[in-house]
Design a protein around this motif. Structure first.
Motif, PDB file in Angstrom:
ATOM      1  N   ASP A 261       4.054   2.155  -2.077  1.00  0.00           N
ATOM      2  CA  ASP A 261       4.232   1.562  -2.298  1.00  0.00           C
ATOM      3  C   ASP A 261       3.514   2.287  -3.707  1.00  0.00           C
ATOM      4  O   ASP A 261       3.596   2.975  -4.613  1.00  0.00           O
ATOM      5  CB  ASP A 261       5.197   0.510  -3.471  1.00  0.00           C
ATOM      6  CG  ASP A 261       6.008  -0.335  -2.479  1.00  0.00           C
ATOM      7  OD1 ASP A 261       6.901   0.732  -1.785  1.00  0.00           O
ATOM      8  OD2 ASP A 261       6.575  -1.317  -2.745  1.00  0.00           O
ATOM      9  N   PHE A 262       2.548   1.339  -3.186  1.00  0.00           N
ATOM     10  CA  PHE A 262       1.142   1.790  -4.278  1.00  0.00           C
ATOM     11  C   PHE A 262       0.792   3.825  -4.386  1.00  0.00           C
ATOM     12  O   PHE A 262       0.808   5.059  -4.996  1.00  0.00           O
ATOM     13  CB  PHE A 262      -0.426   1.603  -4.181  1.00  0.00           C
ATOM     14  CG  PHE A 262      -1.385   2.149  -4.602  1.00  0.00           C
ATOM     15  CD1 PHE A 262      -1.652   2.464  -5.866  1.00  0.00           C
ATOM     16  CD2 PHE A 262      -2.550   2.947  -3.971  1.00  0.00           C
ATOM     17  CE1 PHE A 262      -2.567   2.667  -6.682  1.00  0.00           C
ATOM     18  CE2 PHE A 262      -3.019   3.984  -3.892  1.00  0.00           C
ATOM     19  CZ  PHE A 262      -4.254   3.507  -5.920  1.00  0.00           C
TER      20      PHE A 262
ATOM     21  N   LEU B  78       1.619   6.960  -7.019  1.00  0.00           N
ATOM     22  CA  LEU B  78       0.174   7.476  -6.363  1.00  0.00           C
ATOM     23  C   LEU B  78       0.967   9.166  -7.555  1.00  0.00           C
ATOM     24  O   LEU B  78       0.346   9.725  -8.038  1.00  0.00           O
ATOM     25  CB  LEU B  78      -1.206   7.261  -6.173  1.00  0.00           C
ATOM     26  CG  LEU B  78      -1.795   8.276  -6.269  1.00  0.00           C
ATOM     27  CD1 LEU B  78      -2.313   7.838  -7.315  1.00  0.00           C
ATOM     28  CD2 LEU B  78      -3.100   7.767  -4.732  1.00  0.00           C
TER      29      LEU B  78
ATOM     30  N   TYR C  38       0.512  -0.905  -0.158  1.00  0.00           N
ATOM     31  CA  TYR C  38      -0.125   0.060   0.138  1.00  0.00           C
ATOM     32  C   TYR C  38       0.935   1.246  -0.223  1.00  0.00           C
ATOM     33  O   TYR C  38       0.905   2.278  -0.386  1.00  0.00           O
ATOM     34  CB  TYR C  38      -1.311  -0.353   1.149  1.00  0.00           C
ATOM     35  CG  TYR C  38      -1.458   1.237   1.456  1.00  0.00           C
ATOM     36  CD1 TYR C  38      -2.812   1.490   0.730  1.00  0.00           C
ATOM     37  CD2 TYR C  38      -1.961   1.938   2.207  1.00  0.00           C
ATOM     38  CE1 TYR C  38      -3.250   2.266   0.261  1.00  0.00           C
ATOM     39  CE2 TYR C  38      -2.821   3.152   2.183  1.00  0.00           C
ATOM     40  CZ  TYR C  38      -3.625   3.367   1.358  1.00  0.00           C
ATOM     41  OH  TYR C  38      -4.308   4.292   1.573  1.00  0.00           O
TER      42      TYR C  38
END
Length: 226
Positions: A31-32, A36, A29
């Motif tokens: 990394d996401f 983003l 999460y």
């Protein structure tokens, strides 16, 4: 998902309650969220960039230049038309030039008008304006690198010279254009034909006496075979 626990013991103290380790999903999460944020930064930078800067930015991320993508989607006729319309011959808007798209190419008309003639009356040789337009046409033809044919046309007014008619005049003017094109850089091997048509092909039927029929036609032949 099952959780993993480990007991922590500090020497000299009673054992503490089990401590839950950080799950792998939290790392994913994080990394996401990082990715983003990077995307938002790129979009923010692109929003204030020029089209050229956006194109360069896209190339840095591996995208093809927009010009290459567009060119790959155009037919040979489309690309040739774009080249001709962007040339100085068309953009100069002299009033002496028109461009017509045909099935297998283009017809460039260099039109001799009363107030801006390309030839002296009854003469085969191009005047200063005619030579200037031929030079502009030459630049466009060299960029296209496609075969051409040259046609000479006259109006229906007879030539007042014994043994000399509009057939000889139109052929002589077409040949004068051929020599001028070669002199300004067009390879001789690109010239597929030279024809004098006298007054047999007016711009519009039934208007053979109009001065606009005194013209040179440079027909560009486009081969779309792969």
């Amino acid at each position: 998902m099952a959780s993993e626990y480990a007991s922590m013991r500090i020497e000299g103290r009673t054992p503490r309650a089990p401590v839950r380790r950080i799950g792998a999903w939290k790392l994913a999460y994080a990394d996401f969220l990082t990715a983003l944020c990077a995307l938002f930064i790129v979009l923010w930078l692109a929003s204030g960039a020029t089209s050229e800067e956006r194109s360069n930015l896209a190339e840095q991320f591996g995208a093809k230049p927009v010009s290459d993508v567009v060119a790959s989607q155009l037919s040979a006729l489309d690309q040739a038309e774009a080249t001709l319309r962007q040339s100085e011959l068309l953009s100069a808007k002299t009033g002496n030039v028109s461009l017509t798209r045909e099935v297998d190419g283009f017809r460039i008309e260099l039109i001799d008008l009363d107030h801006t003639p390309l030839f002296e009356t009854g003469e085969e040789s191009l005047n200063e304006r005619g030579l200037w337009l031929i030079d502009l046409a030459s630049q466009a033809i060299i960029r296209l690198a496609q075969p051409i044919s040259i046609e000479g046309h006259t109006d229906s007014q007879p030539v007042m010279r014994p043994g000399y008619s509009n057939w000889e005049l139109s052929a002589g003017r077409a040949n004068a254009a051929r020599r001028a094109l070669i002199a300004t850089g067009v390879p001789a091997e690109l010239i597929a034909g030279v024809t004098g048509l006298a007054d047999t092909r007016p711009l519009r039927p039934g208007t053979g006496d109009l001065p606009q029929n005194r013209r040179l036609s440079i027909v560009v032949h486009i081969d779309e075979r792969p």
